[in-house]
Design a protein around this motif. Structure first.
Motif, PDB file in Angstrom:
ATOM      1  N   ASN A  13      30.116  49.795  33.654  1.00 39.56           N
ATOM      2  CA  ASN A  13      30.281  49.640  35.096  1.00 39.56           C
ATOM      3  C   ASN A  13      31.740  49.613  35.501  1.00 39.56           C
ATOM      4  O   ASN A  13      32.624  49.304  34.695  1.00 39.56           O
ATOM      5  CB  ASN A  13      29.667  48.310  35.565  1.00 39.56           C
ATOM      6  CG  ASN A  13      28.181  48.231  35.304  1.00 39.56           C
ATOM      7  OD1 ASN A  13      27.490  49.245  35.329  1.00 39.56           O
ATOM      8  ND2 ASN A  13      27.693  47.029  35.054  1.00 39.56           N
ATOM      9  N   ASP A  15      33.721  47.172  37.728  1.00 38.31           N
ATOM     10  CA  ASP A  15      33.570  45.831  38.308  1.00 38.31           C
ATOM     11  C   ASP A  15      34.557  45.645  39.459  1.00 38.31           C
ATOM     12  O   ASP A  15      35.759  45.920  39.309  1.00 38.31           O
ATOM     13  CB  ASP A  15      33.847  44.743  37.254  1.00 38.31           C
ATOM     14  CG  ASP A  15      32.701  44.574  36.270  1.00 38.31           C
ATOM     15  OD1 ASP A  15      31.703  45.321  36.356  1.00 38.31           O
ATOM     16  OD2 ASP A  15      32.826  43.690  35.395  1.00 38.31           O
ATOM     17  N   GLY A  40      33.855  47.148  33.309  1.00 38.91           N
ATOM     18  CA  GLY A  40      32.833  46.137  33.032  1.00 38.91           C
ATOM     19  C   GLY A  40      31.536  46.763  32.566  1.00 38.91           C
ATOM     20  O   GLY A  40      31.464  47.950  32.251  1.00 38.91           O
ATOM     21  N   GLY A  41      30.506  45.931  32.553  1.00 35.53           N
ATOM     22  CA  GLY A  41      29.216  46.340  31.996  1.00 35.53           C
ATOM     23  C   GLY A  41      29.080  45.726  30.614  1.00 35.53           C
ATOM     24  O   GLY A  41      30.071  45.506  29.911  1.00 35.53           O
ATOM     25  N   LYS A  42      27.836  45.450  30.227  1.00 35.74           N
ATOM     26  CA  LYS A  42      27.626  44.721  28.973  1.00 35.74           C
ATOM     27  C   LYS A  42      28.075  45.512  27.749  1.00 35.74           C
ATOM     28  O   LYS A  42      28.720  44.979  26.848  1.00 35.74           O
ATOM     29  CB  LYS A  42      26.160  44.319  28.857  1.00 35.74           C
ATOM     30  CG  LYS A  42      25.778  43.353  29.950  1.00 35.74           C
ATOM     31  CD  LYS A  42      24.442  42.727  29.732  1.00 35.74           C
ATOM     32  CE  LYS A  42      24.198  41.702  30.825  1.00 35.74           C
ATOM     33  NZ  LYS A  42      25.237  40.669  30.907  1.00 35.74           N
ATOM     34  N   ASN A  45      31.840  45.688  27.604  1.00 39.91           N
ATOM     35  CA  ASN A  45      32.479  44.427  27.207  1.00 39.91           C
ATOM     36  C   ASN A  45      32.361  44.169  25.704  1.00 39.91           C
ATOM     37  O   ASN A  45      33.327  43.738  25.060  1.00 39.91           O
ATOM     38  CB  ASN A  45      31.862  43.265  28.002  1.00 39.91           C
ATOM     39  CG  ASN A  45      32.204  43.343  29.488  1.00 39.91           C
ATOM     40  OD1 ASN A  45      33.139  44.043  29.890  1.00 39.91           O
ATOM     41  ND2 ASN A  45      31.454  42.638  30.318  1.00 39.91           N
ATOM     42  N   SER A  97      29.405  46.828  39.674  1.00 34.88           N
ATOM     43  CA  SER A  97      29.076  45.409  39.823  1.00 34.88           C
ATOM     44  C   SER A  97      29.998  44.796  40.853  1.00 34.88           C
ATOM     45  O   SER A  97      31.224  44.949  40.751  1.00 34.88           O
ATOM     46  CB  SER A  97      29.253  44.654  38.505  1.00 34.88           C
ATOM     47  OG  SER A  97      28.168  44.902  37.660  1.00 34.88           O
ATOM     48  N   ILE A  99      31.165  41.287  42.126  1.00 31.43           N
ATOM     49  CA  ILE A  99      31.122  39.952  41.499  1.00 31.43           C
ATOM     50  C   ILE A  99      31.872  38.947  42.374  1.00 31.43           C
ATOM     51  O   ILE A  99      33.032  39.187  42.734  1.00 31.43           O
ATOM     52  CB  ILE A  99      31.774  40.002  40.094  1.00 31.43           C
ATOM     53  CG1 ILE A  99      31.086  41.081  39.239  1.00 31.43           C
ATOM     54  CG2 ILE A  99      31.708  38.634  39.423  1.00 31.43           C
ATOM     55  CD1 ILE A  99      31.775  41.365  37.921  1.00 31.43           C
ATOM     56  N   ILE A 109      26.507  38.125  40.664  1.00 33.74           N
ATOM     57  CA  ILE A 109      26.735  39.566  40.523  1.00 33.74           C
ATOM     58  C   ILE A 109      25.662  40.340  41.266  1.00 33.74           C
ATOM     59  O   ILE A 109      24.472  40.013  41.161  1.00 33.74           O
ATOM     60  CB  ILE A 109      26.704  39.984  39.028  1.00 33.74           C
ATOM     61  CG1 ILE A 109      27.769  39.212  38.233  1.00 33.74           C
ATOM     62  CG2 ILE A 109      26.909  41.486  38.887  1.00 33.74           C
ATOM     63  CD1 ILE A 109      27.824  39.562  36.751  1.00 33.74           C
ATOM     64  N   LEU A 111      24.444  44.154  41.062  1.00 33.74           N
ATOM     65  CA  LEU A 111      24.661  45.312  40.185  1.00 33.74           C
ATOM     66  C   LEU A 111      23.921  46.530  40.729  1.00 33.74           C
ATOM     67  O   LEU A 111      22.703  46.486  40.941  1.00 33.74           O
ATOM     68  CB  LEU A 111      24.145  44.975  38.780  1.00 33.74           C
ATOM     69  CG  LEU A 111      24.005  46.126  37.781  1.00 33.74           C
ATOM     70  CD1 LEU A 111      25.357  46.780  37.513  1.00 33.74           C
ATOM     71  CD2 LEU A 111      23.391  45.631  36.476  1.00 33.74           C
ATOM     72  N   GLU A 145      20.160  47.115  30.323  1.00 32.98           N
ATOM     73  CA  GLU A 145      20.546  47.585  31.654  1.00 32.98           C
ATOM     74  C   GLU A 145      20.545  49.109  31.677  1.00 32.98           C
ATOM     75  O   GLU A 145      21.306  49.756  32.404  1.00 32.98           O
ATOM     76  CB  GLU A 145      21.884  46.961  32.070  1.00 32.98           C
ATOM     77  CG  GLU A 145      21.715  45.448  32.256  1.00 32.98           C
ATOM     78  CD  GLU A 145      22.951  44.705  32.736  1.00 32.98           C
ATOM     79  OE1 GLU A 145      24.030  45.329  32.822  1.00 32.98           O
ATOM     80  OE2 GLU A 145      22.829  43.506  33.032  1.00 32.98           O
ATOM     81  N   THR A 253      32.114  35.112  34.300  1.00 29.15           N
ATOM     82  CA  THR A 253      31.768  36.534  34.158  1.00 29.15           C
ATOM     83  C   THR A 253      32.064  37.030  32.744  1.00 29.15           C
ATOM     84  O   THR A 253      33.176  36.852  32.226  1.00 29.15           O
ATOM     85  CB  THR A 253      32.583  37.397  35.150  1.00 29.15           C
ATOM     86  OG1 THR A 253      32.532  36.796  36.431  1.00 29.15           O
ATOM     87  CG2 THR A 253      32.035  38.814  35.204  1.00 29.15           C
ATOM     88  N   GLY A 254      31.079  37.664  32.126  1.00 22.24           N
ATOM     89  CA  GLY A 254      31.297  38.280  30.817  1.00 22.24           C
ATOM     90  C   GLY A 254      31.239  37.316  29.650  1.00 22.24           C
ATOM     91  O   GLY A 254      31.411  37.731  28.493  1.00 22.24           O
ATOM     92  N   ASP A 257      28.415  38.213  27.299  1.00 23.53           N
ATOM     93  CA  ASP A 257      28.735  39.417  26.505  1.00 23.53           C
ATOM     94  C   ASP A 257      29.691  39.053  25.371  1.00 23.53           C
ATOM     95  O   ASP A 257      29.599  39.611  24.266  1.00 23.53           O
ATOM     96  CB  ASP A 257      29.378  40.487  27.385  1.00 23.53           C
ATOM     97  CG  ASP A 257      28.519  40.821  28.589  1.00 23.53           C
ATOM     98  OD1 ASP A 257      27.313  40.525  28.554  1.00 23.53           O
ATOM     99  OD2 ASP A 257      29.069  41.357  29.567  1.00 23.53           O
ATOM    100  N   SER A 293      36.084  39.798  32.930  1.00 19.05           N
ATOM    101  CA  SER A 293      35.449  39.841  31.610  1.00 19.05           C
ATOM    102  C   SER A 293      36.476  40.189  30.536  1.00 19.05           C
ATOM    103  O   SER A 293      37.020  39.309  29.859  1.00 19.05           O
ATOM    104  CB  SER A 293      34.308  40.865  31.588  1.00 19.05           C
ATOM    105  OG  SER A 293      33.303  40.485  32.480  1.00 19.05           O
TER     106      SER A 293
HETATM  107  O1  RIB Z   1      27.885  40.552  31.838  1.00 20.46           O
HETATM  108  C1  RIB Z   1      28.944  40.790  32.711  1.00 20.46           C
HETATM  109  C2  RIB Z   1      28.981  42.225  33.061  1.00 20.46           C
HETATM  110  O2  RIB Z   1      27.736  42.549  33.621  1.00 20.46           O
HETATM  111  C3  RIB Z   1      30.043  42.543  34.078  1.00 20.46           C
HETATM  112  O3  RIB Z   1      31.125  43.206  33.482  1.00 20.46           O
HETATM  113  C4  RIB Z   1      29.326  43.322  35.119  1.00 20.46           C
HETATM  114  O4  RIB Z   1      29.521  44.691  35.025  1.00 20.46           O
HETATM  115  C5  RIB Z   1      27.852  42.959  34.927  1.00 20.46           C
HETATM  116  O5  RIB Z   1      26.961  43.959  35.090  1.00 20.46           O
END
Ligand code: RIB
Length: 319
Positions: A13, A15, A40-42, A45, A97, A99, A109, A111, A145, A253-254, A257, A293
């Motif tokens: 993602n 963010d 970002g995004g799981k 990260n 995302s 946030i 968040i 998304l 996701e 956040t994060g 992850d 994150s």
């Molecule tokens: O888990 C946090 C991540 O998930 C962030 O970076 C964001 O993109 C969310 O989807």
């Protein structure tokens, strides 16, 4: 330490993160400040962490054919993550995302999954070929996701290849429990664990029961991430609580992850699951002390130092 291979598959993602001074939802329009645009995004990260911990890191997933793709992928490329396996969904936006981080650090968040949900047969086959062709030893770190059918095929392909999968079941309704026995480990947070076992979890004992239930359903290792920053771990015949560190949270956040990524890295490095879970808790606790994150993720040395103390304070939980 040998350089091992981590494959991260799941959400990628852009963010957009802000701080707010009041709880999100308390009024129609909230004033915000400290806007930052981050990768970002799981999957992004965990891929970032794998590279930061000195391993070969391969990111698999989907972005759009827009300018947001560079926001998502640029910092990862700079960190040494291999992003050639990330496909472009024509005419779609990269996942986004939005946030909000209030003063209590507990982010909210919104998304928009966008390209993360655009998997045609060609994209799926290309991703499976990457897993199938990956040098071993390796580990697949996977989140939900992306579409459930893609999750299923990735887990099955990794299993056939002898690559263990560590799964973050966000979103839990995209995970089918018959796959539990094909995983090495699963790392839900409390609400995801509730979704998997179909009941609420209100105490550490209930978290321990849920962890054992998921273990009996086939997952060899279950780590439920608790909202206080600790975790409940079920492995073999033991259920342990690993306590959180003593940190001042500024942004959660994060953090989840960080847990999953570092836990998977530690398992692949051959650490005992109890030690690996303590590494995950330490990584998550250190992550909440910074804003964003990836920028908040700490070094292997800092994680290792905190993890030793946490493991020494772990206790057995009876359910
Ligand atoms: O888990 C946090 C991540 O998930 C962030 O970076 C964001 O993109 C969310 O989807």
């Amino acid at each position: 330490m040998d350089r091992l291979t981590l494959l991260s598959l799941g959400s990628i993602n852009a963010d957009f993160q802000v701080r707010v001074d009041e709880p999100p939802g308390c009024r129609e329009t909230l004033l915000a400040h400290d806007l930052c645009r981050l990768s970002g995004g799981k999957a992004s990260n965990t891929a970032y962490l794998a590279a930061r911990f000195g391993h070969r890191s391969i990111l698999l997933g989907r972005v759009g054919d827009d300018e947001l793709a560079e926001q998502a992928l640029g910092p990862l490329r700079d960190a040494g993550v291999e992003v050639d396996g990330v496909g472009r969904a024509a005419g779609r936006s990269t996942g986004v995302s939005m946030i909000m981080v209030p003063p209590d650090a507990k982010k909210q968040i919104v998304l928009a999954t966008e390209a993360n949900d655009c998997w045609d047969d060609a994209a799926t086959d290309a991703m499976l070929a990457c897993i199938d062709g990956c040098e071993t030893p390796a580990c697949l770190i996977l989140d939900c996701e992306i579409p459930a059918r893609v999750v299923r095929r990735a887990i099955q392909t990794a299993a056939r290849k002898g690559i263990p999968t560590v799964l973050d079941p966000s979103f839990p309704d995209r995970f089918e429990n018959d796959l539990l026995s094909t995983l090495q480990a699963i790392t839900p947070n409390r609400s995801e664990a509730e979704g998997l076992v179909g009941r609420s979890i209100e105490s550490m004992e209930e978290a321990a029961n849920a962890a054992r239930e998921l273990q009996q359903a086939g997952a060899p290792i279950v780590c439920i991430k608790l909202s206080d920053g600790g975790c409940v771990l079920a492995v073999e015949n033991e259920t342990l609580h690993i306590p959180p560190g003593d940190v001042e949270p500024v942004d959660t956040t994060g953090a989840g992850d960080a847990f999953t990524g570092v836990f998977a890295i530690a398992l692949l490095e051959g650490r005992d699951p109890r030690e690996a879970a303590a590494w995950g808790v330490a990584a998550a606790n250190l992550a909440v002390t910074g804003y964003g994150s990836q920028p908040s993720y700490q070094t292997r040395e800092q994680v290792e130092q905190m993890a030793g103390g946490l493991l020494a304070r772990a206790t057995v939980v009876d359910g």
